[in-house]
Design a protein around this motif. Structure first.
Motif, mmCIF file in Angstrom:
data_model
loop_
_atom_site.group_PDB
_atom_site.id
_atom_site.type_symbol
_atom_site.label_atom_id
_atom_site.label_comp_id
_atom_site.label_asym_id
_atom_site.label_seq_id
_atom_site.Cartn_x
_atom_site.Cartn_y
_atom_site.Cartn_z
ATOM 1 N N PRO A 71 0.818 -1.218 0.000
ATOM 2 C CA PRO A 71 0.000 0.000 0.000
ATOM 3 C C PRO A 71 0.847 1.261 0.000
ATOM 4 C CG PRO A 71 0.085 -0.940 2.198
ATOM 5 C CD PRO A 71 0.809 -1.905 1.296
ATOM 6 N N ALA A 72 0.237 2.368 -0.459
ATOM 7 C CA ALA A 72 0.913 3.673 -0.421
ATOM 8 C C ALA A 72 0.983 4.131 1.022
ATOM 9 C CB ALA A 72 0.148 4.669 -1.281
ATOM 10 N N ASP A 73 2.202 4.346 1.489
ATOM 11 C CA ASP A 73 2.415 4.640 2.902
ATOM 12 C C ASP A 73 3.560 5.638 3.017
ATOM 13 O OD1 ASP A 73 3.366 4.384 5.662
ATOM 14 O OD2 ASP A 73 1.923 2.724 5.782
ATOM 15 N N TRP A 74 3.427 6.575 3.948
ATOM 16 C CA TRP A 74 4.492 7.556 4.137
ATOM 17 C C TRP A 74 5.779 6.905 4.616
ATOM 18 C CZ3 TRP A 74 3.827 11.593 1.550
ATOM 19 C CH2 TRP A 74 2.608 12.261 1.480
ATOM 20 N N ARG A 75 5.677 5.741 5.244
ATOM 21 C CA ARG A 75 6.879 5.042 5.695
ATOM 22 C C ARG A 75 7.555 4.270 4.572
ATOM 23 N NH1 ARG A 75 4.044 1.741 10.357
ATOM 24 N NH2 ARG A 75 2.588 1.569 8.606
ATOM 25 N N SER A 76 6.871 4.175 3.458
ATOM 26 C CA SER A 76 7.424 3.409 2.351
ATOM 27 C C SER A 76 8.354 4.275 1.503
ATOM 28 C CB SER A 76 6.288 2.868 1.476
ATOM 29 O OG SER A 76 6.793 2.288 0.298
ATOM 30 N N PRO A 77 9.581 3.821 1.234
ATOM 31 C CA PRO A 77 10.471 4.604 0.360
ATOM 32 C C PRO A 77 9.893 4.799 -1.034
ATOM 33 C CG PRO A 77 11.705 2.904 1.546
ATOM 34 C CD PRO A 77 10.251 2.622 1.776
ATOM 35 N N SER A 78 9.056 3.850 -1.485
ATOM 36 C CA SER A 78 8.493 3.973 -2.829
ATOM 37 C C SER A 78 7.589 5.193 -2.949
ATOM 38 C CB SER A 78 7.708 2.707 -3.192
ATOM 39 O OG SER A 78 6.589 2.548 -2.337
ATOM 40 N N MET A 79 6.910 5.562 -1.863
ATOM 41 C CA MET A 79 6.060 6.756 -1.901
ATOM 42 C C MET A 79 6.903 7.992 -2.156
ATOM 43 S SD MET A 79 3.274 8.509 -1.607
ATOM 44 C CE MET A 79 2.020 7.414 -0.956
#
Length: 386
Positions: A71-79
């Motif tokens: 999922p799109a998450d602020w903790r995700s580097p992909s975001m």
């Protein structure tokens, strides 16, 4: 990289990709910056912006950028990588659009020198006297050079945009590694489940249908031997039923043996391959050197490889003898199947070798085939033991 011709569809698609990248990038980049004041809205919007850009790459370049897992998450580097692309995209697209427009425009202006002098009027009026042959030659040369350079530049700018997009919009190396590991584990689970199901079917057939056929064949044989005073049509019917029952039993045993022989579970690969070698219609020299048994899945794959290879030799090779060597070296199981037949075997020559290759690939093994015309043929296989 093959350079497309100026008038090819590839050139125009590359150019359209670069040119459309500017308005799309400006729009999405502006929205990204504007929505920075509303983080929850931006978090939901960024994946949709990314989907628009992926569609552009697919439409013009025919390239599908894989989606980012999770999922799109602020903790995700992909975001943050996606946000970075949407902010950087207008800069890359503006530079590409400017260069491509300049080169195409210069090519058009230079080639307009070919027009007759009376047509050189506004808006096509040139500041130089094109009646001078030297000036005309320079214009024409520059136009031709730019015409040939335009496809290269369009392809290069499209490739640059694609490289940036793959880095920022696609999954990272760590994410790909995790996905590969997950797929590897899933595949291993499917293979193990399939092998367990194959063994279950073998047991059910052996203990059920095969035993009933044995009983039926025995009863028909007994009736055939004792009921000699029956009318001729009845005796012939019993004889025919007895022969068909024996043939059905033989075919069922062959099927069960090829599906997953019980001896493979009970006594291991050496005993199972000894039975296969003994049934071959030509002499087979078998050598098995395995100190510790490998996993049931690898045993099943190794058995199938040798069994299918000997079947192919019997059908196509016209061989007088064969050799099979199986040995374990550390964490690898090595198989070698040799025959003195006519050779000429190819991986794309039929379904037999393709089936071998698919079985071997399913467990991350390797296959090497040497089969020159006139023979001999050698199949070398390496399988992971764990």
């Amino acid at each position: 990289m093959k350079v497309p011709r100026p008038w090819s569809a590839r050139t125009w698609l590359d150019t359209a990709h670069v040119v459309t990248g500017l308005p799309v990038g400006v729009l999405l980049g502006g929205l990204t910056l504007a929505l920075a004041v509303a983080p929850p809205v931006l978090r939901r919007a960024v994946p949709r912006f990314t989907g628009v850009q992926r569609s552009r790459f697919d439409a013009f370049l025919g390239v599908r950028i894989p989606p980012v897992p999770g999922p799109a998450d602020w903790r995700s580097p992909s975001m943050w990588r996606q946000i970075g692309y949407h902010v950087l995209s207008p800069v890359v697209s503006a530079a590409g659009t400017f260069l491509v427009a300049v080169v195409w425009g210069g090519a058009v202006v230079g080639l307009l020198a070919f027009l007759p002098p009376q047509l050189h009027r506004p808006p096509m009026e040139f500041p130089l006297d094109l009646r001078d042959n030297r000036v005309l030659a320079v214009f024409m040369a520059v136009g031709l050079v730019l015409l040939l350079l335009a496809p290269v530049l369009a392809r290069g700018m499209a490739a640059l945009d694609l490289s940036v997009a793959r880095t920022l919009l696609g999954p990272s190396r760590d994410e790909l590694d995790r996905r590969i590991e997950t797929l590897r584990e899933s595949r291993a689970g499917v293979i193990d489940a399939t092998d367990a199901e194959r063994r279950r079917i073998e047991r059910d057939l052996h203990d059920g249908a095969q035993q009933r056929l044995v009983s039926l064949a025995m009863n028909l044989g007994l009736a055939r031997a004792t009921l000699t005073d029956l009318p001729e049509p009845a005796r012939k019917a019993i004889e025919q039923a007895h022969e068909e029952a024996k043939q059905a039993l033989k075919e069922l045993r062959d099927f069960v043996r090829g599906l997953h022989p019980a001896v493979l579970n009970d006594q291991g690969l050496d005993a199972a391959l000894s039975g296969v070698a003994a049934r071959a219609p030509f002499p087979v020299k078998l050598r098995v050197d395995i100190e510790r048994r490998v996993t049931p899945t690898i045993e099943a794959v190794a058995f199938f490889i040798v069994s299918e290879a000997l079947t192919n030799i019997a059908k196509h090779a016209a061989a007088t003898r064969a050799e099979v060597t199986v040995r374990r070296e550390g964490d690898r199981l090595r198989l070698l199947v040799y025959d003195d037949g006519c050779g000429g075997a190819r991986m794309d020559g039929g379904t037999g070798l393709r089936g071998l290759g698919q079985r071997i690939d399913s467990v991350d093994g390797t296959l090497r085939l040497s089969s020159p015309l006139g023979g001999p043929t050698t199949i070398e296989v390496e399988l992971p033991c764990e």
